[in-house]
Design a protein around this motif. Structure first.
Motif, short mmCIF file in Angstrom:
data_model
loop_
_atom_site.label_atom_id
_atom_site.label_comp_id
_atom_site.label_asym_id
_atom_site.label_seq_id
_atom_site.Cartn_x
_atom_site.Cartn_y
_atom_site.Cartn_z
N LEU A 42 57.23 13.79 74.18
CA LEU A 42 57.37 12.40 74.59
C LEU A 42 56.06 11.64 74.40
O LEU A 42 56.06 10.46 74.07
N GLY A 43 54.95 12.32 74.60
CA GLY A 43 53.66 11.66 74.44
C GLY A 43 53.36 11.24 73.03
O GLY A 43 52.55 10.35 72.79
N ASP A 44 54.02 11.89 72.04
CA ASP A 44 53.79 11.57 70.63
C ASP A 44 54.72 10.49 70.11
O ASP A 44 54.60 10.06 68.96
N ALA A 45 55.66 10.04 70.94
CA ALA A 45 56.61 9.01 70.50
C ALA A 45 55.90 7.67 70.34
O ALA A 45 55.03 7.31 71.14
N ASN A 46 56.30 6.95 69.30
CA ASN A 46 55.75 5.61 69.07
C ASN A 46 55.99 4.75 70.31
O ASN A 46 57.09 4.77 70.88
N LYS A 57 48.42 -5.17 74.23
CA LYS A 57 48.54 -3.98 73.41
C LYS A 57 50.01 -3.62 73.18
O LYS A 57 50.33 -2.82 72.30
N ILE A 58 50.89 -4.18 73.99
CA ILE A 58 52.33 -4.02 73.81
C ILE A 58 52.97 -5.39 73.98
O ILE A 58 52.43 -6.26 74.67
N ALA A 59 54.13 -5.58 73.33
CA ALA A 59 54.79 -6.89 73.34
C ALA A 59 55.51 -7.17 74.66
O ALA A 59 55.65 -8.32 75.07
N PHE A 60 55.99 -6.10 75.31
CA PHE A 60 56.66 -6.29 76.60
C PHE A 60 56.47 -5.03 77.43
O PHE A 60 56.12 -3.96 76.91
N ASN A 61 56.69 -5.15 78.72
CA ASN A 61 56.49 -4.03 79.64
C ASN A 61 57.83 -3.34 79.91
O ASN A 61 58.65 -3.85 80.66
N PRO A 96 48.28 2.09 58.95
CA PRO A 96 48.17 1.55 60.30
C PRO A 96 48.30 2.66 61.35
O PRO A 96 49.14 3.55 61.22
N ARG A 97 47.46 2.62 62.37
CA ARG A 97 47.45 3.64 63.42
C ARG A 97 48.71 3.52 64.27
O ARG A 97 49.05 2.44 64.74
N VAL A 98 49.38 4.63 64.44
CA VAL A 98 50.57 4.64 65.26
C VAL A 98 50.16 4.79 66.72
O VAL A 98 49.49 5.77 67.08
N VAL A 99 50.51 3.81 67.55
CA VAL A 99 50.18 3.86 68.97
C VAL A 99 51.27 4.63 69.69
O VAL A 99 52.45 4.29 69.60
N THR A 100 50.89 5.69 70.37
CA THR A 100 51.82 6.50 71.13
C THR A 100 51.51 6.37 72.62
O THR A 100 50.48 5.80 73.00
N PHE A 101 52.38 6.93 73.45
CA PHE A 101 52.11 6.93 74.89
C PHE A 101 50.81 7.68 75.16
O PHE A 101 49.98 7.24 75.95
N ALA A 102 50.62 8.80 74.48
CA ALA A 102 49.42 9.62 74.70
C ALA A 102 48.16 8.85 74.31
O ALA A 102 47.17 8.83 75.06
N SER A 103 48.17 8.21 73.13
CA SER A 103 46.97 7.49 72.68
C SER A 103 46.69 6.28 73.57
O SER A 103 45.53 5.97 73.88
N LEU A 104 47.75 5.59 74.02
CA LEU A 104 47.58 4.44 74.90
C LEU A 104 47.03 4.89 76.25
O LEU A 104 46.14 4.24 76.82
N THR A 159 61.59 2.01 75.94
CA THR A 159 62.39 0.91 76.44
C THR A 159 62.61 1.10 77.94
O THR A 159 62.23 2.13 78.51
N VAL A 160 63.23 0.13 78.57
CA VAL A 160 63.57 0.26 79.98
C VAL A 160 64.43 1.50 80.19
O VAL A 160 64.26 2.25 81.16
#
Length: 375
Positions: free
Chosen positions: A117-121, A164-168, A70-78, A126-127
């Motif tokens: 930070l861009g590579d983090a899942n 694309k994400i469960a919560f903001n 499964p593709r890991v969605v990161t901040f950078a990819s999003l 979180t808030v």
């Protein structure tokens, strides 16, 4: 002559001809079904089932192992995905460029663990992570922290809307309170830097400075100017930031500044044998001598930075008291020195904005019934 290799005897309930490609039987111990696969440049084998597995179970095990991870969605990819959307394409070019700067800064930030930070899942955001980024970045530059937070908010709002994400995680995180810069460019500083700009290789900088001051314009508004802004009664200023457009009446000085800039633009096009655009609103006043294209905000900022540095160095050599100012300070100078209705002249919709742009000290009467008019 060597005898042929001995084949391992597979469980009786399995027909060898029906096995999936790559599956083989390892007879060691109680026996197990193995699957051969390629990992990069090497072939490897892994256990997929025990000796009692049925043929359908073996096939299912192979299918599970052949599924891509499964593709890991990161901040950078999003963020990169967002930048391919129609929503992104509808943004102003200047907004896109600023967001790209935000993307680079956020993704390039190193976490405590040493990772980017861009590579983090994205699930790790979180808030608290958003708030901590804002606070840490705010120690370096509160204004940039707010801009980058604005991009994070916009990105996550889009991602949440499109499931694309469960919560903001940015929802509810507030911007830092930044005190507006209050600086009035004194005449001595303004005219000193204007002279430095005139002696520089950037022909457009002194003209931009004068128009920003005389017409109370922002940097981007100056670069937006085209022949369509040249009206008989004055210079039409198309304002940004939800301010009101207005017309600045022609004076001999303002008319001369405009005509000189237009003449320079025309000479550049003539030297390049480049035709004038037919539509007046496409004939930009400020163009590059090198390319003939419209001067971009980034180019003007770079030129201003170099001129400001030169001005400081030259002032130090001459022993001159020079206080450097920003391009936006020129609008404040123009508003402050306006006679009459300053709010109407600047195009601001609210009186509260005048607290930022009008730096003139009020002259008031002293207290007393006679207001100090009688001895």
């Amino acid at each position: 002559m060597n005898p042929p290799p001995r084949k391992a005897k597979i469980p009786a309930h399995i027909k060898a001809a029906q096995l999936p490609t790559g599956v083989w039987w390892a007879a060691s111990g109680k026996g197990k079904w193995m699957f051969k696969f390629k990992d990069g440049d090497k072939w490897r084998s892994k256990r997929i089932a025990g000796p009692d597995a049925t043929l359908p179970q073996i096939w299912r095990a192979v299918e599970e192992n052949q599924k891509p991870a499964p593709r890991v969605v990161t901040f950078a990819s999003l963020s990169l995905e967002f930048q391919q959307t129609p929503i992104w394409r509808r943004l102003a070019i200047t907004t896109q460029r600023d967001y790209l700067d935000c993307h680079a800064q956020i993704c390039g930030t190193t976490t405590k663990s040493g990772a980017l930070l861009g590579d983090a899942n994205i699930a790790a955001w979180t808030v608290g992570v958003v708030r901590q980024y804002r606070d840490t970045r705010g120690e370096q530059s509160p204004s940039r922290a707010n801009k980058e937070l604005a991009y994070i908010k916009r990105l996550f709002a889009w991602a949440y809307e499109y499931e694309k994400i469960a919560f903001n995680p940015a929802d509810g995180v507030k911007k830092l309170t930044v005190k507006p810069r209050q600086h009035y460019a004194e005449d001595k500083d303004y005219f000193f830097m204007l002279d430095i700009a005139r002696a520089s290789p950037y022909w457009y900088v002194p003209v931009c400075m004068e128009l920003a001051y005389r017409c109370r314009m922002r940097l981007a508004e100056v670069l937006d100017l085209t022949d369509a802004n040249d009206l008989p009664e004055g210079l039409l200023v198309k304002r940004r930031k939800n301010s009101r457009d207005n017309i600045v009446k022609w004076t001999p000085a303002l008319r001369a500044i405009w005509d000189a800039a237009a003449a320079k633009r025309n000479r550049i096009l003539a030297d390049r044998k480049q035709p004038h655009p037919i539509k007046a609103d496409q004939r930009y006043l400020f163009i590059s001598e090198r390319t003939g294209d419209r001067i971009q905000v980034s180019s003007l900022k770079t030129a201003l930075s170099r001129i400001g540095q030169t001005a400081e160095e030259e002032a130090a050599k001459r022993g001159i008291d020079f206080v450097r100012f920003t391009f936006h300070d020129l609008k404040k100078k123009g508003v402050t020195e306006t006679i009459g209705d300053k709010q109407r002249a600047s195009g601001h919709r609210s009186a509260s904005m005048m607290n930022i742009y009008d730096l003139e000290l009020a002259v008031v009467d002293p207290a007393g019934k006679n207001n100090g008019n009688q001895s």
